[in-house]
Design a protein around this motif. Structure first.
Motif, PDB file in Angstrom:
ATOM      1  N   ILE A  11       0.832  -1.201   0.000  1.00 11.14           N
ATOM      2  CA  ILE A  11       0.000   0.000   0.000  1.00 11.14           C
ATOM      3  C   ILE A  11       0.866   1.249   0.000  1.00 11.14           C
ATOM      4  O   ILE A  11       1.823   1.352   0.774  1.00 11.14           O
ATOM      5  CB  ILE A  11      -0.936   0.009   1.226  1.00 11.14           C
ATOM      6  N   GLY A  12       0.500   2.197  -0.852  1.00 12.80           N
ATOM      7  CA  GLY A  12       1.203   3.473  -0.900  1.00 12.80           C
ATOM      8  C   GLY A  12       0.282   4.633  -0.587  1.00 12.80           C
ATOM      9  O   GLY A  12      -0.916   4.578  -0.876  1.00 12.80           O
ATOM     10  N   PHE A  13       0.848   5.660   0.010  1.00 15.17           N
ATOM     11  CA  PHE A  13       0.102   6.881   0.307  1.00 15.17           C
ATOM     12  C   PHE A  13       0.807   8.064  -0.335  1.00 15.17           C
ATOM     13  O   PHE A  13       1.958   8.364   0.000  1.00 15.17           O
ATOM     14  CB  PHE A  13      -0.014   7.118   1.816  1.00 15.17           C
ATOM     15  N   ILE A  14       0.115   8.710  -1.274  1.00 11.53           N
ATOM     16  CA  ILE A  14       0.597   9.967  -1.831  1.00 11.53           C
ATOM     17  C   ILE A  14      -0.025  11.065  -0.982  1.00 11.53           C
ATOM     18  O   ILE A  14      -1.193  11.410  -1.130  1.00 11.53           O
ATOM     19  CB  ILE A  14       0.196  10.137  -3.308  1.00 11.53           C
ATOM     20  N   GLY A  15       0.763  11.578  -0.047  1.00  9.03           N
ATOM     21  CA  GLY A  15       0.248  12.471   0.977  1.00  9.03           C
ATOM     22  C   GLY A  15       0.164  11.705   2.278  1.00  9.03           C
ATOM     23  O   GLY A  15      -0.597  10.733   2.391  1.00  9.03           O
ATOM     24  N   ALA A  16       0.971  12.113   3.258  1.00 11.03           N
ATOM     25  CA  ALA A  16       1.076  11.358   4.511  1.00 11.03           C
ATOM     26  C   ALA A  16       0.525  12.161   5.684  1.00 11.03           C
ATOM     27  O   ALA A  16       1.135  12.236   6.747  1.00 11.03           O
ATOM     28  CB  ALA A  16       2.535  10.973   4.767  1.00 11.03           C
ATOM     29  N   GLY A  17      -0.637  12.757   5.474  1.00 10.35           N
ATOM     30  CA  GLY A  17      -1.269  13.554   6.516  1.00 10.35           C
ATOM     31  C   GLY A  17      -1.930  12.708   7.583  1.00 10.35           C
ATOM     32  O   GLY A  17      -1.720  11.492   7.667  1.00 10.35           O
ATOM     33  N   ASN A  18      -2.769  13.357   8.398  1.00 17.32           N
ATOM     34  CA  ASN A  18      -3.386  12.674   9.533  1.00 17.32           C
ATOM     35  C   ASN A  18      -4.289  11.519   9.118  1.00 17.32           C
ATOM     36  O   ASN A  18      -4.295  10.459   9.751  1.00 17.32           O
ATOM     37  CB  ASN A  18      -4.183  13.679  10.372  1.00 17.32           C
ATOM     38  N   MET A  19      -5.078  11.723   8.059  1.00 16.05           N
ATOM     39  CA  MET A  19      -5.981  10.666   7.611  1.00 16.05           C
ATOM     40  C   MET A  19      -5.194   9.472   7.084  1.00 16.05           C
ATOM     41  O   MET A  19      -5.519   8.317   7.386  1.00 16.05           O
ATOM     42  CB  MET A  19      -6.924  11.197   6.530  1.00 16.05           C
ATOM     43  N   GLN A  25      -1.966   3.118  10.198  1.00  8.96           N
ATOM     44  CA  GLN A  25      -1.860   2.517  11.531  1.00  8.96           C
ATOM     45  C   GLN A  25      -2.988   1.511  11.765  1.00  8.96           C
ATOM     46  O   GLN A  25      -2.787   0.449  12.365  1.00  8.96           O
ATOM     47  CB  GLN A  25      -1.927   3.613  12.602  1.00  8.96           C
ATOM     48  N   GLY A  26      -4.192   1.851  11.263  1.00  7.52           N
ATOM     49  CA  GLY A  26      -5.325   0.941  11.413  1.00  7.52           C
ATOM     50  C   GLY A  26      -5.134  -0.344  10.635  1.00  7.52           C
ATOM     51  O   GLY A  26      -5.408  -1.441  11.153  1.00  7.52           O
ATOM     52  N   PHE A  27      -4.670  -0.232   9.397  1.00 10.99           N
ATOM     53  CA  PHE A  27      -4.435  -1.425   8.577  1.00 10.99           C
ATOM     54  C   PHE A  27      -3.384  -2.334   9.227  1.00 10.99           C
ATOM     55  O   PHE A  27      -3.493  -3.562   9.189  1.00 10.99           O
ATOM     56  CB  PHE A  27      -3.980  -1.038   7.172  1.00 10.99           C
ATOM     57  N   ILE A  28      -2.365  -1.704   9.817  1.00  9.70           N
ATOM     58  CA  ILE A  28      -1.317  -2.483  10.476  1.00  9.70           C
ATOM     59  C   ILE A  28      -1.861  -3.171  11.726  1.00  9.70           C
ATOM     60  O   ILE A  28      -1.649  -4.374  11.932  1.00  9.70           O
ATOM     61  CB  ILE A  28      -0.118  -1.575  10.844  1.00  9.70           C
ATOM     62  N   VAL A  76      -3.939  13.677  -0.775  1.00 11.74           N
ATOM     63  CA  VAL A  76      -3.494  15.073  -0.786  1.00 11.74           C
ATOM     64  C   VAL A  76      -4.727  15.973  -0.801  1.00 11.74           C
ATOM     65  O   VAL A  76      -5.859  15.507  -0.928  1.00 11.74           O
ATOM     66  CB  VAL A  76      -2.617  15.368  -2.024  1.00 11.74           C
ATOM     67  N   LYS A  77      -4.512  17.275  -0.672  1.00 14.28           N
ATOM     68  CA  LYS A  77      -5.625  18.220  -0.739  1.00 14.28           C
ATOM     69  C   LYS A  77      -6.287  18.133  -2.112  1.00 14.28           C
ATOM     70  O   LYS A  77      -5.614  17.900  -3.127  1.00 14.28           O
ATOM     71  CB  LYS A  77      -5.132  19.637  -0.459  1.00 14.28           C
ATOM     72  N   PRO A  78      -7.613  18.291  -2.164  1.00 16.78           N
ATOM     73  CA  PRO A  78      -8.348  18.078  -3.421  1.00 16.78           C
ATOM     74  C   PRO A  78      -7.793  18.829  -4.631  1.00 16.78           C
ATOM     75  O   PRO A  78      -7.770  18.285  -5.739  1.00 16.78           O
ATOM     76  CB  PRO A  78      -9.762  18.563  -3.068  1.00 16.78           C
ATOM     77  N   GLN A  79      -7.308  20.046  -4.427  1.00 16.20           N
ATOM     78  CA  GLN A  79      -6.837  20.838  -5.570  1.00 16.20           C
ATOM     79  C   GLN A  79      -5.562  20.287  -6.201  1.00 16.20           C
ATOM     80  O   GLN A  79      -5.191  20.682  -7.305  1.00 16.20           O
ATOM     81  CB  GLN A  79      -6.626  22.300  -5.156  1.00 16.20           C
ATOM     82  N   PRO A 125     -14.271   8.733   3.595  1.00 17.08           N
ATOM     83  CA  PRO A 125     -14.158   8.324   5.001  1.00 17.08           C
ATOM     84  C   PRO A 125     -14.611   9.462   5.927  1.00 17.08           C
ATOM     85  O   PRO A 125     -15.062  10.510   5.456  1.00 17.08           O
ATOM     86  CB  PRO A 125     -12.659   8.061   5.150  1.00 17.08           C
ATOM     87  N   ASN A 126     -14.492   9.268   7.222  1.00 15.54           N
ATOM     88  CA  ASN A 126     -14.728  10.362   8.161  1.00 15.54           C
ATOM     89  C   ASN A 126     -13.726  10.306   9.303  1.00 15.54           C
ATOM     90  O   ASN A 126     -12.946   9.357   9.428  1.00 15.54           O
ATOM     91  CB  ASN A 126     -16.183  10.393   8.659  1.00 15.54           C
ATOM     92  N   THR A 127     -13.742  11.336  10.147  1.00 16.88           N
ATOM     93  CA  THR A 127     -12.670  11.488  11.142  1.00 16.88           C
ATOM     94  C   THR A 127     -12.622  10.401  12.215  1.00 16.88           C
ATOM     95  O   THR A 127     -11.531  10.175  12.772  1.00 16.88           O
ATOM     96  CB  THR A 127     -12.749  12.863  11.833  1.00 16.88           C
TER      97      THR A 127
END
Length: 274
Positions: A11-19, A25-28, A76-79, A125-127
């Motif tokens: 799994i990769g994340f482009i953008g490593a923010g809070n979400m 962490q949840g997947f792990i 990442v941010k929508p824009q 998703p949600n917070t």
């Protein structure tokens, strides 16, 4: 190198923010993927370090993330969504599945950026994902398969709940669960204020209010009973609860919640057109 995770994917994340962090962490923690099978990139060195600290692979290169993974989360941010996808588009292979968790970016925009043959999925998703209790919905692009849906749903169901919906209902999902935590926080705050006015210490009142919401939600989910039926179980003739329910109805609380959902859904639709 093939993954040794329970889903058999990297799994990769482009953008490593809070979400992204909460999902990783949840997947792990739910043993859906091992930390070594997660790659992440972010413009912030601090966010990259955070991922590296729990055993994931952190890099400054979007391309490196894509090359070393199978499922690519766009967080990442929508824009910036279209821009970052176009930047790594040349590295996409048949194995890749793109999952966008960016609010308001429709599938056709994702598809155009990734290419007409790319498999793209949109998730709202949600917070509460931060505490492993996400309420999310998934919509599939034209090239995404049932296997893709099952895979992404398995990931999100591991950290809460995921509902498959057609994309034209994503705005409604935003109104109910995307924005919904804010409505519930207001409700908890108001219940706690009421308790304080009735004489309870603030900390006791807030914990009672929050636990009441948690318990009531679990009753809905675990019993399968209609909320109205559960409400009737609490209301005895001429008792305190039915008097309180009457006060809520007089104040228009039910209509206020319905209007909040519809207003948020309408605004989500407006934002998608900007």
């Amino acid at each position: 190198m093939p993954s040794s995770s329970s889903i058999g994917k990297r799994i990769g994340f482009i953008g490593a923010g809070n979400m992204a962090e909460a999902l990783a962490q949840g997947f792990i923690s739910k043993q859906k993927v091992e930390a070594k099978d997660i790659w992440a990139t972010d413009i912030s060195e601090q966010r990259r370090k955070l991922f590296a600290d729990f055993g994931a692979n952190a890099t400054e290169s979007n391309a490196e993330v894509v090359k070393n993974t199978d499922i690519v989360f766009i967080s990442v941010k929508p824009q910036y969504v279209s821009l970052v996808i176009k930047q790594f588009k040349q590295h996409l292979k048949d194995r890749h599945l793109i999952v966008s968790i960016a609010a308001g970016i429709p599938l056709n925009v994702l598809q155009e950026a990734a290419g007409k043959e790319a498999r793209v999925v949109r998730v709202m998703p949600n917070t509460p994902v931060f505490v492993g209790e996400v309420a999310s919905a998934i919509a599939l692009g034209d090239k995404a398969t049932k296997e893709d849906s099952d895979l992404v749903s398995a990931l999100f169901n591991a950290v809460g709940y995921c509902a498959p919906v057609p994309e034209n209902l994503i705005n409604a999902v935003t109104g109910v669960s995307g924005s919904g935590p804010a409505y519930v926080f207001i409700m908890i705050e108001a219940l706690a204020d009421g308790g304080v006015k009735a004489g309870l210490p603030r900390d006791v009142s807030q914990k009672l209010a929050a636990q009441t919401v948690l318990g009531a939600a679990k009753m809905v989910l675990e019993t399968g009973k209609h909320p109205g039926q559960l409400k009737d179980m609490v209301t005895s003739p001429a008792g305190t609860t039915i008097h309180a329910v009457h006060a809520l109805e007089e104040a228009g609380v039910r209509a206020a919640f319905i209007n909040a959902v519809l207003t948020a859904a309408d605004r989500s639709e407006q934002l998608a057109k900007l």
